[in-house]
Design a protein around this motif. Structure first.
Motif, PDB file in Angstrom:
ATOM      1  N   SER A   1      -5.574   1.737   4.540  1.00  0.00           N
ATOM      2  CA  SER A   1      -5.680   3.117   4.087  1.00  0.00           C
ATOM      3  C   SER A   1      -6.334   3.130   2.706  1.00  0.00           C
ATOM      4  N   HIS A   2      -6.008   4.091   1.858  1.00  0.00           N
ATOM      5  CA  HIS A   2      -6.804   4.345   0.665  1.00  0.00           C
ATOM      6  C   HIS A   2      -6.439   3.454  -0.517  1.00  0.00           C
ATOM      7  N   ILE A   3      -7.455   3.271  -1.384  1.00  0.00           N
ATOM      8  CA  ILE A   3      -7.249   2.533  -2.641  1.00  0.00           C
ATOM      9  C   ILE A   3      -7.633   3.394  -3.845  1.00  0.00           C
ATOM     10  N   ALA A   4      -8.055   4.646  -3.577  1.00  0.00           N
ATOM     11  CA  ALA A   4      -8.440   5.561  -4.650  1.00  0.00           C
ATOM     12  C   ALA A   4      -8.294   6.994  -4.155  1.00  0.00           C
ATOM     13  N   LEU A   5      -8.054   7.905  -5.090  1.00  0.00           N
ATOM     14  CA  LEU A   5      -7.912   9.325  -4.764  1.00  0.00           C
ATOM     15  C   LEU A   5      -8.765  10.144  -5.723  1.00  0.00           C
TER      16      LEU A   5
ATOM     17  N   VAL B   1       4.797   3.819   7.683  1.00  0.00           N
ATOM     18  CA  VAL B   1       5.212   2.767   6.754  1.00  0.00           C
ATOM     19  C   VAL B   1       5.645   3.377   5.419  1.00  0.00           C
ATOM     20  N   ARG B   2       4.952   4.415   4.975  1.00  0.00           N
ATOM     21  CA  ARG B   2       5.367   5.083   3.724  1.00  0.00           C
ATOM     22  C   ARG B   2       6.765   5.694   3.877  1.00  0.00           C
TER      23      ARG B   2
ATOM     24  N   SER C   1       0.831  -1.205   0.000  1.00  0.00           N
ATOM     25  CA  SER C   1       0.000   0.000   0.000  1.00  0.00           C
ATOM     26  C   SER C   1       0.863   1.252   0.000  1.00  0.00           C
ATOM     27  N   ALA C   2       1.899   1.245   0.823  1.00  0.00           N
ATOM     28  CA  ALA C   2       2.796   2.405   0.893  1.00  0.00           C
ATOM     29  C   ALA C   2       3.469   2.657  -0.447  1.00  0.00           C
ATOM     30  N   ARG C   3       3.933   1.600  -1.094  1.00  0.00           N
ATOM     31  CA  ARG C   3       4.617   1.741  -2.380  1.00  0.00           C
ATOM     32  C   ARG C   3       3.678   2.305  -3.446  1.00  0.00           C
ATOM     33  N   ILE C   4       2.433   1.822  -3.454  1.00  0.00           N
ATOM     34  CA  ILE C   4       1.459   2.289  -4.448  1.00  0.00           C
ATOM     35  C   ILE C   4       1.234   3.790  -4.317  1.00  0.00           C
ATOM     36  N   THR C   5       1.027   4.252  -3.083  1.00  0.00           N
ATOM     37  CA  THR C   5       0.790   5.683  -2.863  1.00  0.00           C
ATOM     38  C   THR C   5       2.021   6.508  -3.214  1.00  0.00           C
ATOM     39  N   CYS C   6       3.173   6.064  -2.754  1.00  0.00           N
ATOM     40  CA  CYS C   6       4.411   6.817  -3.023  1.00  0.00           C
ATOM     41  C   CYS C   6       4.697   6.903  -4.518  1.00  0.00           C
ATOM     42  N   ASP C   7       4.458   5.807  -5.242  1.00  0.00           N
ATOM     43  CA  ASP C   7       4.667   5.820  -6.687  1.00  0.00           C
ATOM     44  C   ASP C   7       3.691   6.777  -7.368  1.00  0.00           C
TER      45      ASP C   7
ATOM     46  N   PRO D   1      -9.462   4.800  -8.885  1.00  0.00           N
ATOM     47  CA  PRO D   1      -8.733   3.732  -8.193  1.00  0.00           C
ATOM     48  C   PRO D   1      -7.301   3.622  -8.706  1.00  0.00           C
ATOM     49  N   PHE D   2      -6.404   3.121  -7.864  1.00  0.00           N
ATOM     50  CA  PHE D   2      -5.052   2.826  -8.306  1.00  0.00           C
ATOM     51  C   PHE D   2      -5.088   1.718  -9.365  1.00  0.00           C
ATOM     52  N   GLU D   3      -4.027   1.620 -10.146  1.00  0.00           N
ATOM     53  CA  GLU D   3      -3.998   0.686 -11.274  1.00  0.00           C
ATOM     54  C   GLU D   3      -4.248  -0.758 -10.857  1.00  0.00           C
ATOM     55  N   SER D   4      -3.784  -1.131  -9.679  1.00  0.00           N
ATOM     56  CA  SER D   4      -3.921  -2.518  -9.230  1.00  0.00           C
ATOM     57  C   SER D   4      -5.286  -2.808  -8.613  1.00  0.00           C
TER      58      SER D   4
END
Length: 327
Positions: free
Chosen positions: A163-167, A73-74, A41-47, A181-184
């Motif tokens: 935490s979040h899966i979309a922004l 964690v991020r 989750s942290a990697r997805i948001t940071c990317d 949603p994030f790509e995954s």
């Protein structure tokens, strides 16, 4: 929980960590979550935000909940420089570092309070990526952020999704009411029009939420907007009324804190109830009559000393329901 205590737990030999839900619709529930999924989750948001090692991250949320834990964690995953301040309604007051913050996560109340103080508002505007979660961002707050020079995001997620899966972007030309949603992550609706989340990197199996939603597909990209929680529907005489929609319609007109809930009714099945910290209930009734469709208007007006909130600052719907049934 302190930062030192969380880092000790994070760095131990266990592969899971105990977290608790926020308790907005009942008692907080304990959940054991995998550290690897938290890192995912942290990697997805940071990317997505383009964060890089050495960027500054502000920890100003409670480490008792997933939002605060994930900020740490991020910072671990992306080697961010973490600035930690005690959780408070004014997280930017007396901030120890002078340079702008690259990344921060806040609840709506912290953002609202910061906007009221000139110095704190200036610091808020300097944040390169501000994500707002833990509660709904109402229209007034969104309007106040619309002209901010850097990216401001509303998040969608829950403890179960780490935490979040979309922004959704709140400011600038890209501002929208729709979450991407994030790509995954894949989203769909079930037969009750509730959002179903498939996010294998952060949650095992499909997660059926209680959030009533609407989907939109453009160029193969499915987005969604939230209408309200399924358990926050009031079925009054066969008419379904969403509590959150009533609250959104009233926010521009009511100064005192309030909350929409319901109570059982022999004739209608359920009726709308408003809890308010205002003492002039006649004035509140007049505002509701002018701002709402007739069938949305409360049939009961209840003064309370304080609107029930969870420790995370969300409406405590279960407690509100109990208060409405008592009167």
């Amino acid at each position: 929980m302190t930062l030192k205590e969380f880092l000790r737990e994070w760095n131990d030999d266990a592969d899971k960590i105990l977290v608790h839900t926020s308790g907005s619709t009942g008692r907080p529930k304990p959940l054991w979550v995998e550290k690897q999924r938290m890192l995912n989750s942290a990697r997805i948001t940071c990317d997505f935000l383009g964060l890089k090692p050495g960027d500054t991250a502000l920890l100003c949320m409670s480490l008792d909940y997933i939002g605060g834990k994930m900020m740490v964690v991020r910072s671990v995953e992306r080697k961010l420089r973490l600035v930690s301040v005690p959780p408070s309604g004014h997280p930017l007051r007396g901030l120890p570092c002078a340079e702008p913050i690259t990344f921060a996560a806040m609840v709506p109340m912290q953002v609202y309070n910061s906007l009221q103080v000139a110095e704190e508002r200036e610091r808020l505007m300097q944040i390169k990526h501000l994500i707002i979660g833990g509660g709904a961002v109402d229209d007034r707050l969104a309007r106040a952020l619309r002209s901010f020079p850097h990216a401001v995001w509303s998040t969608y997620g829950m403890t179960e999704t780490l935490s979040h899966i979309a922004l959704r972007r709140l400011n600038g030309a890209a501002g929208t009411r729709w979450y991407t949603p994030f790509e995954s992550v894949k989203v769909s609706l079930n037969e009750e029009e509730c959002l179903v989340v498939d996010a294998p990197l952060v949650h095992e199996g499909r997660l059926v939420t209680n959030d009533r939603a609407e989907l939109s597909s453009t160029g193969g990209q499915v987005r969604f907007r939230i209408l309200g929680r399924r358990d926050n529907v009031i079925n009054s005489g066969g008419i379904k009324i969403q509590m959150e929609e009533v609250e959104e319609a009233l926010r521009p007109f009511l100064r005192n804190p309030f909350l929409i809930t319901k109570r059982r009714d022999e004739k209608f099945g359920e009726t709308v109830v408003i809890l308010t910290e205002a003492t002039d209930l006649a004035e509140v009734s007049e505002v509701c009559a002018g701002a709402l469709p007739k069938y949305w208007c409360p049939r009961k007006y209840v003064h309370v000393d304080r609107i029930p909130l969870t420790a995370a600052g969300k409406p405590a719907r279960a407690e509100a329901l109990s208060l409405a049934e008592e009167v």
